[in-house]
Design a protein around this motif. Structure first.
Motif, PDB file in Angstrom:
ATOM      1  N   LYS A  23     -75.876 -77.550 -16.522  1.00  0.00           N
ATOM      2  CA  LYS A  23     -76.849 -77.207 -17.133  1.00  0.00           C
ATOM      3  C   LYS A  23     -78.415 -78.302 -16.559  1.00  0.00           C
ATOM      4  N   ARG A  27     -80.650 -77.548 -13.300  1.00  0.00           N
ATOM      5  CA  ARG A  27     -82.462 -77.449 -13.357  1.00  0.00           C
ATOM      6  C   ARG A  27     -83.029 -78.068 -12.129  1.00  0.00           C
ATOM      7  N   ALA A  31     -84.798 -74.530 -11.828  1.00  0.00           N
ATOM      8  CA  ALA A  31     -84.891 -74.073 -13.504  1.00  0.00           C
ATOM      9  C   ALA A  31     -85.870 -72.678 -13.469  1.00  0.00           C
ATOM     10  N   GLU A  32     -86.192 -72.815 -12.765  1.00  0.00           N
ATOM     11  CA  GLU A  32     -87.478 -71.570 -13.042  1.00  0.00           C
ATOM     12  C   GLU A  32     -86.725 -70.292 -12.285  1.00  0.00           C
ATOM     13  N   HIS A  33     -85.409 -70.239 -11.544  1.00  0.00           N
ATOM     14  CA  HIS A  33     -84.820 -68.983 -11.002  1.00  0.00           C
ATOM     15  C   HIS A  33     -84.224 -68.305 -11.839  1.00  0.00           C
ATOM     16  N   PRO A  34     -84.526 -67.009 -11.985  1.00  0.00           N
ATOM     17  CA  PRO A  34     -84.497 -65.978 -12.889  1.00  0.00           C
ATOM     18  C   PRO A  34     -82.915 -65.731 -13.307  1.00  0.00           C
ATOM     19  N   PHE A  36     -80.319 -68.307 -13.284  1.00  0.00           N
ATOM     20  CA  PHE A  36     -80.324 -69.450 -14.114  1.00  0.00           C
ATOM     21  C   PHE A  36     -80.477 -68.977 -15.250  1.00  0.00           C
ATOM     22  N   GLN A  37     -81.242 -68.323 -15.873  1.00  0.00           N
ATOM     23  CA  GLN A  37     -82.245 -68.244 -16.575  1.00  0.00           C
ATOM     24  C   GLN A  37     -81.445 -68.053 -18.432  1.00  0.00           C
ATOM     25  N   THR A  38     -79.759 -67.215 -18.621  1.00  0.00           N
ATOM     26  CA  THR A  38     -79.475 -66.952 -19.218  1.00  0.00           C
ATOM     27  C   THR A  38     -78.101 -68.372 -19.610  1.00  0.00           C
ATOM     28  N   PHE A  40     -79.481 -71.508 -19.335  1.00  0.00           N
ATOM     29  CA  PHE A  40     -80.428 -72.373 -19.541  1.00  0.00           C
ATOM     30  C   PHE A  40     -80.121 -72.421 -21.093  1.00  0.00           C
ATOM     31  N   ARG A  41     -80.158 -70.512 -21.428  1.00  0.00           N
ATOM     32  CA  ARG A  41     -80.434 -70.267 -22.821  1.00  0.00           C
ATOM     33  C   ARG A  41     -79.026 -70.566 -23.311  1.00  0.00           C
TER      34      ARG A  41
END
Length: 193
Positions: A23, A27, A31-34, A36-38, A40-41
């Motif tokens: 992570k 990041r 950080a804003e790439h769609p 990797f959003q899951t 990061f959560r």
């Protein structure tokens, strides 16, 4: 980029790290790439272990044992198998780890010794040395409804492949899972998956 300024380029990069490390690294640039959003959560959970060395083995066999109704989630004598250079070696996984993260090492070892007595183990008499290893974010959280967030080894970033026990493979966060993940990552690069 190396510390001396030298730049090394490759057609593929495998990010082989634990979840917290992955992570942090991702990041920096994504950080804003769609994609990797899951990831990061995906929640993490801590782990706290104690490694103790003794002047003689504590247990008669090198095998994993569980400590029901104690803080000793599991423990294993390792002096005959993994750590043959010491006369006695016990590795202990503490539970619940959240309790021990903020504690001082002296408090933790005192509690470990006291609870081991409840199991009939004397961890005080022949103790030579110990170390506490605390990881506030060691594994992905095994709580329900988190497994779907584990990413595949192949990413949407061309040439970037993930490897780690948190990635999608048939095991939980284990050494075996990390190995399988590494194999799957190499298969992505070799075009086999």
């Amino acid at each position: 980029m190396l510390a001396n300024g030298e730049e090394i380029r490759a057609s593929h990069v495998i990010l082989a790290a634990d979840l917290a490390g992955a992570k942090k690294i991702l990041r920096e640039d994504f950080a804003e790439h769609p994609a990797f959003q899951t990831l990061f959560r995906l929640p993490t959970m801590p782990a706290v272990t104690v490694q103790m060395e003794f002047s003689k083995p504590v247990l008669p066999y090198d095998r994993t044992t569980f400590g029901p109704l104690t803080i000793l989630g599991s423990f294993v004598e390792q002096s005959r198998s993994t750590f043959t250079h010491v006369p006695g070696r016990l590795s202990i996984i503490l539970t619940p780890p959240e309790k021990f993260i903020p504690m001082k090492e002296e408090e933790i070892i005192k509690e470990v010794i006291a609870e081991a007595y409840e199991l009939g183990l004397d961890l005080e008499s022949n103790l030579l040395n110990y170390r506490i290893v605390s990881h506030p974010e060691d594994f992905y959280s095994l709580e329900p409804n988190n497994d779907w967030m584990r990413p595949n080894q192949r990413t949407d970033i061309q040439g970037l492949v993930l490897a780690g026990d948190y990635t999608r493979q048939p095991y939980f966060s284990t050494m075996e899972g990390a190995v399988v993940s590494g194999l799957k990552a190499s298969q992505v690069i070799m075009g086999e998956s």
